[in-house]
Structures are given as C-alpha cells and as structure tokens.
Design a protein around this motif. Structure first.
Motif, PDB file in Angstrom:
ATOM      1  N   ARG A 110      18.970   4.313  10.540  1.00 34.78           N
ATOM      2  CA  ARG A 110      19.644   5.070   9.484  1.00 34.78           C
ATOM      3  C   ARG A 110      20.634   4.192   8.739  1.00 34.78           C
ATOM      4  NH1 ARG A 110      22.984   8.645  11.131  1.00 34.78           N
ATOM      5  NH2 ARG A 110      22.736   8.532  13.404  1.00 34.78           N
ATOM      6  N   CYS A 111      21.293   3.293   9.475  1.00 29.18           N
ATOM      7  CA  CYS A 111      22.241   2.379   8.833  1.00 29.18           C
ATOM      8  C   CYS A 111      21.521   1.478   7.835  1.00 29.18           C
ATOM      9  CB  CYS A 111      22.947   1.545   9.898  1.00 29.18           C
ATOM     10  SG  CYS A 111      24.182   0.409   9.238  1.00 29.18           S
ATOM     11  N   ALA A 112      20.443   0.850   8.291  1.00 24.12           N
ATOM     12  CA  ALA A 112      19.708  -0.065   7.413  1.00 24.12           C
ATOM     13  C   ALA A 112      19.130   0.651   6.197  1.00 24.12           C
ATOM     14  CB  ALA A 112      18.595  -0.751   8.202  1.00 24.12           C
ATOM     15  N   SER A 113      18.735   1.904   6.377  1.00 22.91           N
ATOM     16  CA  SER A 113      18.112   2.637   5.276  1.00 22.91           C
ATOM     17  C   SER A 113      19.067   2.940   4.132  1.00 22.91           C
ATOM     18  CB  SER A 113      17.514   3.946   5.796  1.00 22.91           C
ATOM     19  OG  SER A 113      18.540   4.879   6.137  1.00 22.91           O
ATOM     20  N   LEU A 114      20.387   2.857   4.398  1.00 24.51           N
ATOM     21  CA  LEU A 114      21.352   3.105   3.323  1.00 24.51           C
ATOM     22  C   LEU A 114      21.178   2.130   2.170  1.00 24.51           C
ATOM     23  CD1 LEU A 114      24.583   3.821   5.420  1.00 24.51           C
ATOM     24  CD2 LEU A 114      23.277   5.484   4.087  1.00 24.51           C
ATOM     25  N   ALA A 115      20.696   0.935   2.469  1.00 27.68           N
ATOM     26  CA  ALA A 115      20.508  -0.070   1.413  1.00 27.68           C
ATOM     27  C   ALA A 115      19.558   0.433   0.332  1.00 27.68           C
ATOM     28  CB  ALA A 115      19.988  -1.364   2.026  1.00 27.68           C
ATOM     29  N   GLN A 116      18.568   1.233   0.728  1.00 29.06           N
ATOM     30  CA  GLN A 116      17.610   1.768  -0.245  1.00 29.06           C
ATOM     31  C   GLN A 116      17.898   3.208  -0.640  1.00 29.06           C
ATOM     32  OE1 GLN A 116      16.363   0.175   2.731  1.00 29.06           O
ATOM     33  NE2 GLN A 116      16.442  -1.705   1.498  1.00 29.06           N
ATOM     34  N   ASN A 117      18.526   3.958   0.273  1.00 27.10           N
ATOM     35  CA  ASN A 117      18.608   5.406   0.071  1.00 27.10           C
ATOM     36  C   ASN A 117      19.946   5.923  -0.427  1.00 27.10           C
ATOM     37  OD1 ASN A 117      16.006   5.487   1.046  1.00 27.10           O
ATOM     38  ND2 ASN A 117      16.624   5.954   3.161  1.00 27.10           N
ATOM     39  N   PHE A 118      20.987   5.076  -0.396  1.00 29.87           N
ATOM     40  CA  PHE A 118      22.285   5.577  -0.849  1.00 29.87           C
ATOM     41  C   PHE A 118      22.476   5.219  -2.318  1.00 29.87           C
ATOM     42  CE2 PHE A 118      27.000   5.212  -1.286  1.00 29.87           C
ATOM     43  CZ  PHE A 118      27.262   6.569  -1.180  1.00 29.87           C
ATOM     44  N   HIS A 119      22.300   6.188  -3.179  1.00 35.38           N
ATOM     45  CA  HIS A 119      22.530   5.981  -4.614  1.00 35.38           C
ATOM     46  C   HIS A 119      23.060   7.275  -5.230  1.00 35.38           C
ATOM     47  CE1 HIS A 119      18.529   7.845  -4.649  1.00 35.38           C
ATOM     48  NE2 HIS A 119      18.091   6.818  -3.927  1.00 35.38           N
ATOM     49  N   PRO A 120      24.353   7.550  -4.985  1.00 32.60           N
ATOM     50  CA  PRO A 120      24.933   8.801  -5.476  1.00 32.60           C
ATOM     51  C   PRO A 120      25.034   8.891  -6.986  1.00 32.60           C
ATOM     52  CG  PRO A 120      26.630   7.372  -4.586  1.00 32.60           C
ATOM     53  CD  PRO A 120      25.316   6.739  -4.247  1.00 32.60           C
ATOM     54  N   ASN A 121      25.059   7.748  -7.687  1.00 33.56           N
ATOM     55  CA  ASN A 121      25.086   7.743  -9.148  1.00 33.56           C
ATOM     56  C   ASN A 121      24.658   6.370  -9.649  1.00 33.56           C
ATOM     57  OD1 ASN A 121      27.403   5.993  -9.019  1.00 33.56           O
ATOM     58  ND2 ASN A 121      28.712   7.797  -8.802  1.00 33.56           N
ATOM     59  N   HIS A 122      24.556   6.230 -10.962  1.00 33.46           N
ATOM     60  CA  HIS A 122      24.079   4.975 -11.542  1.00 33.46           C
ATOM     61  C   HIS A 122      25.125   3.867 -11.480  1.00 33.46           C
ATOM     62  CE1 HIS A 122      20.392   6.782 -12.886  1.00 33.46           C
ATOM     63  NE2 HIS A 122      21.025   7.691 -13.635  1.00 33.46           N
ATOM     64  N   GLN A 123      26.347   4.221 -11.174  1.00 30.79           N
ATOM     65  CA  GLN A 123      27.410   3.223 -11.124  1.00 30.79           C
ATOM     66  C   GLN A 123      27.510   2.536  -9.754  1.00 30.79           C
ATOM     67  OE1 GLN A 123      28.161   6.540 -12.403  1.00 30.79           O
ATOM     68  NE2 GLN A 123      27.473   5.617 -14.334  1.00 30.79           N
ATOM     69  N   GLN A 165      26.144  11.331   4.155  1.00 31.84           N
ATOM     70  CA  GLN A 165      24.723  11.003   4.146  1.00 31.84           C
ATOM     71  C   GLN A 165      24.315  10.260   5.410  1.00 31.84           C
ATOM     72  OE1 GLN A 165      22.968   9.440   0.511  1.00 31.84           O
ATOM     73  NE2 GLN A 165      21.619   8.077   1.676  1.00 31.84           N
ATOM     74  N   PHE A 166      25.130   9.306   5.836  1.00 27.04           N
ATOM     75  CA  PHE A 166      24.755   8.513   7.004  1.00 27.04           C
ATOM     76  C   PHE A 166      24.669   9.371   8.265  1.00 27.04           C
ATOM     77  CE2 PHE A 166      26.189   6.105  10.767  1.00 27.04           C
ATOM     78  CZ  PHE A 166      25.049   5.338  10.922  1.00 27.04           C
ATOM     79  N   TYR A 167      25.691  10.191   8.503  1.00 28.34           N
ATOM     80  CA  TYR A 167      25.705  10.999   9.722  1.00 28.34           C
ATOM     81  C   TYR A 167      24.850  12.265   9.595  1.00 28.34           C
ATOM     82  CZ  TYR A 167      29.501   8.120  11.581  1.00 28.34           C
ATOM     83  OH  TYR A 167      30.263   7.072  12.061  1.00 28.34           O
ATOM     84  N   GLN A 168      24.425  12.567   8.361  1.00 29.83           N
ATOM     85  CA  GLN A 168      23.635  13.772   8.107  1.00 29.83           C
ATOM     86  C   GLN A 168      24.402  15.021   8.541  1.00 29.83           C
ATOM     87  OE1 GLN A 168      19.885  12.980  10.095  1.00 29.83           O
ATOM     88  NE2 GLN A 168      19.329  11.363   8.663  1.00 29.83           N
ATOM     89  N   GLN A 169      25.712  14.930   8.391  1.00 30.94           N
ATOM     90  CA  GLN A 169      26.616  16.028   8.683  1.00 30.94           C
ATOM     91  C   GLN A 169      27.789  15.940   7.709  1.00 30.94           C
ATOM     92  OE1 GLN A 169      27.468  16.873  12.936  1.00 30.94           O
ATOM     93  NE2 GLN A 169      26.325  15.006  13.368  1.00 30.94           N
ATOM     94  N   THR A 170      28.563  16.989   7.616  1.00 24.01           N
ATOM     95  CA  THR A 170      29.718  17.002   6.722  1.00 24.01           C
ATOM     96  C   THR A 170      30.975  16.660   7.504  1.00 24.01           C
ATOM     97  OG1 THR A 170      28.687  18.695   5.345  1.00 24.01           O
ATOM     98  CG2 THR A 170      31.063  18.398   5.114  1.00 24.01           C
TER      99      THR A 170
END
Length: 539
Positions: A32-45, A182-187
C-alpha cells in the motif's frame, strides 16, 4: 525563530534496510505504501516524489539540498511508510512535505500531527518526524515553501513569502490529511500541531486563522510580533552594541556574565540550582563587575564602563518612533545564547527579511539602512499578516485548543513576548484567564532555553526536544509533557493545570522532575528537596 544558523536542532534520518524489523510489518503495509506513488493524486497540483517503506533500526539521508538542514543521522525508531510530496501553491511557488505513517497508527489512536519549522524555515524537522511516528502519530513536516534556513528564495517571489507566512502549513496539512486517510484506508480521528520558535508562530497562525484544521495546537516560544522581532535584534546590534566597535564581549566574557547573572538572581526563589525561576524579577547589575582604574579583563575579569552599559541596555525594551513599544528586551539567564545576536556581522535573519521579503533590495544593509522608519515600514506592510497578533475568536468558536509554552531561560527570543501575547488576548477578547482556560493555556517553563536545553526541568516533550535530550527519545517519558497533555485535553477533556518537566545529568539520567504552572500562577518553592516536584507549588 529557531535558528539552524545559530544552533541546529533539526535532524536528518537515514535509510538502509533492516531485515530484523521486517517481521513486524502488517500484511499489505509495504504494498500500500509503494502504491501511493501511482495512486495518490488528490489534485493536479500534487506530485508524489517518493513512497517507500523505512525500517526500524535503519538510517535515512535527509534529501534537502541545503547543508544547514542536515546533521547527524539518528536511527529510525519504528517502521513507517514514508511519502514525499510536492504541491504547487501558485505558478511560482510550491511546498514539499513528508508524511511518516507508522504501522501501529490504528492501535495508538488514529492521530495526525503536523510539525513546525524554525528560523526562516525551510528545514523539515526529521527528528520530530522520527519520534512522533514512534509515539504512533501519522507525522508530517514541510519545507515551508522553500529549502534552507535563508530568506533568499523570497527575493522577488511574493508567493514564496506567502507560503512562509501561512500557506505552506495550510496546504501541507490539507493534502497531508488526504494522504493519511488514503494510505490507512480509514479516517483519522484527531489532528494536532506541534512547533517551536518560528514553528510556534505557525501554531499561533493556525489558531488565529484556520483553527478548524487542528483539534489541538502546541506552540512553543512563538515568534509572534514577527516584524518587530526581526527588527529588534538589529536594533540591539546597531544602536546598543554599535557595529563600529569590536565585539562587545568575547565568548569568555559572555559566559562570565551569564554566570554572574545567575549568581545575582539564583537565590531569589529560595533554591540554589542555577535556575532563575522568575527572570522577570531579576534585574542584573553589571556594575558589580566593573573594572576599577588600572584593572582589565585579563588581570581582574572585570567589565569596562561601555560593556556594562551595553549589558544593562540589552534587557531594556525596544522602542520605536514616538516612544512606541515594539518588543521586549532579552530575559536574563542564558546570555551565552543572547551573544549570538552580537556577532561581528549583522543578524542574518533581519538582513534576509528586509532585503528579500520586505524591500526586494539586495543592497540593503543594517549598517547603512536600518532605522526606526524602516521598522515602521515593515509593520505597515506586514506581509500576509505575518505579525500574527490577532485574537483567538475563531479558535474559541471551533471548540479546539491551544497550549503555548516558553522557556524562561530563552536567550534568543524573550519569553516576555509570550506573556504579552497572552495578555493581549485577554484584553482583545474581554475574557479573564478563567474564561480563556477552556481553549487557551500558557505555561512558562523555568530553566528551558530556546526550545530545548537548559539548567532546569526543561524537557517538556515539545518540538525540537526529542533529539536534544541526553537520553535517547525512547527512554524519555513524554507523559505529562505539552503534546500528550494536549492529547488528554482534547480526547478526554482533562485540561492541564501543570506541565511536567524533566532535567538530566550529563550521562542521560533523569535527575530532576518539576511541574511548571499555568500562567498567571507562578512556580513557588515550598520547601524540601528542590529536585522533587512535591517541593514546588503554583501560587
């Protein structure tokens, strides 16, 4: 305004694999940590720069390109997912932040904490990230919109100044929370801020302008009244010490004067412990060490009349045009640190702030251009309200909390500045201390220098302290300190009346425990062993 130029409390941590720690990593954590490189994109900035697993017991090299941000490499205290992100804040500015997310986050309360910066603030406090993630917080730090402890990036870049004043903190907090969720899949459940010096000012800024972001804010030695703080050190350097003379005192003389001040004022509280419990009552007399005719420092360890005049004046307030009060003088008790403002060259923070932020004039100098009219101009401009002198009406409305503290042996930034801020809130909001207590509490800390270190029970679990204690972070109990007291206040409704401090021997043993009282009460010696907290009371 913690200075990495003057002395550095920011750490860098380094990263090498540790096979022994890998067995403690939950299933799926690394992927899950490694996947953030591709999957974390909350906005274009937002751009992910790194997403990797860091293992307990390994080292990690600070990626900052600035040498003042990098010191020794401590060992990681816990397994974390490290996320490094760049967020554009305008077409000409951006902020880089790091999120260190530990494996035991859920078990330890699903808490988020943002750390502060120091000085002119582009160094991420990696030591704080290391320790706070060890405590179970998803911990963030950011570069405040530029790299390094210098104001040069401000030059003709007002958006970078805006980031420094407040926007970098706000942006990194908002995007950082999304990354944690997103990483922990919890709030996340609760959000905190902890910072000292410039980081303390950041905490006050958040409390004043966007308190909804943090359930609890811990702000130490806050550099509020920023413009006058920047100006005051140049005022003392130019008009009190006078740049046309050689150094006012040598390092040996500053040490001797510090010792003389403690000698004159130490027993005012009834205990001889090299701690001035209330330096507001201490009015040191340099004339007690004045040279008689024919005497010199070399022969008699005495001070000249000119030196005595300077020493007396550094404790006096800084006044501007029309005798307007601008900033308190230095507090007695840590004069060897105060001496750092009286070096051969003009104080670098003032130079950088005026040159590159206020005036955009590379030729500006303290020697030729600093005067009281320049001070008035800086206050009139007050870039992005960096003075940070508002009341706490917004904080009160949110129901969130602010805890401030300040070392009473702070030789860089007078604790009276924090006293005065507290009392200004009392006046502006028309609320006595008993009414402020529900959302704002202030704790002066006797024997604490600037953010860390000192002769007293200075360790209160605050920012920049974890790497400064003689004992390692894992052997210093944070219970009763500023951050965990804030957690208890927010999550259990137990508001702190006292903050527990600890002092150490040279070999790292805890030799002193002491409660520090909530303002306006004062620590008072009641009798008995002064190293025991039961010997002190709040009166």
């Amino acid at each position: 305004m913690k200075s990495t130029r003057l002395y550095t409390l920011f750490g860098s941590i380094a990263s090498l694999p540790s096979l022994t720690a890998a067995t403690n990593i939950p299933a799926g954590f690394s992927a899950r940590c490694a996947s953030l490189a591709q999957n974390f994109h909350p906005n274009h900035q937002t751009t992910v720069l790194a997403a990797e697993l860091l293992l307990k017991g390994s080292n990690f090299t600070n990626p900052s390109p600035r040498p003042e941000c990098i010191i020794a490499n401590p060992i990681l205290l816990v397994n974390v997912c490290r996320l490094r992100v760049n967020v554009s804040t305008s077409s000409t500015s951006s902020v880089i932040f790091e999120a260190w997310m530990p494996t035991d986050w859920e078990r330890k309360g699903k808490r988020f904490v943002m750390t502060g910066n120091g000085g002119l603030g582009g160094c991420i406090a990696f030591d704080d990230l290391n320790y706070l993630s060890y405590l179970g917080f998803a911990t963030l730090g950011h570069n405040n919109g530029h790299d390094g402890d210098t104001g040069l990036p401000f030059y003709k870049h007002p958006e970078v100044v805006k980031d420094f004043a407040y926007r970098a903190l706000l942006t990194a907090t908002k995007i950082g929370k999304k990354a944690v969720n997103q990483f922990y899949q919890q709030t996340l459940k609760k959000s905190y801020f902890v910072g000292c010096s410039s980081g303390g000012r950041q905490g006050l800024k958040a409390a004043q302008d966007f308190p909804e972001e943090f359930d609890g804010i811990v702000a130490g030695a806050a550099g509020a009244n920023w413009n006058n703080l920047m100006s005051s050190v140049s005022y003392y350097w130019k008009y009190v010490a006078n740049e046309n003379k050689p150094l006012v005192l040598t390092a040996e003389q500053w040490t001797a004067w510090r010792d003389e001040v403690i000698k004159q004022c130490d027993l005012m509280d009834g205990v001889k412990d090299s701690v001035i419990e209330d330096p507001r009552k201490c009015h040191p007399r340099p004339e007690a060490r004045l040279c008689a005719p024919g005497q010199t420092w070399e022969s008699n360890k005495c001070f000249t009349g000119d030196q005595a005049s300077v020493l007396r004046k550094i404790y006096e307030p800084f006044y501007g045009n029309n005798a307007t009060f601008l900033f308190p003088g230095f507090m007695p008790g840590d004069e060897t640190t105060t001496s750092l403002w009286f070096a051969t060259n003009a104080p670098p923070y003032t130079v950088d702030w005026y040159r590159y932020a206020v005036l955009n004039d590379e030729t500006w100098t303290v020697e030729e251009d600093f005067n009281l009219d320049a001070v008035d101009y800086a206050n009139k401009v007050d870039l992005y309200n960096i003075s940070t002198l508002k009341d706490l009406s917004k904080l009160k409305a949110t129901g969130h909390k602010l805890l401030t503290y300040h070392g009473l042996a702070d030789g860089l930034l007078s604790a009276e500045n924090s006293d005065r801020y507290y009392e200004s809130v009392v006046r502006r909001m028309g609320l006595p201390s008993s009414k402020l207590d529900s959302f704002y509490r202030y704790f002066p800390i006797a024997g604490l220098g600037h953010c860390a270190g000192g002769n007293g029970a200075w360790y209160v679990g605050g920012a920049n302290q974890f790497s400064s204690a003689p004992a390692t972070g894992t052997t210093v109990d944070p219970e009763g300190g500023v951050l965990l007291s804030m957690v208890k206040w927010v999550e259990e409704g137990v508001a702190p009346d006292r903050i527990l401090g600890r002092g150490f021997s040279a070999d790292g043993q805890t030799t002193l425990t002491k409660d520090h009282c909530k303002w306006p009460l004062k620590n008072t010696y009641l009798g008995g062993d002064p190293a025991k907290k039961r010997s002190w009371g709040c009166l």
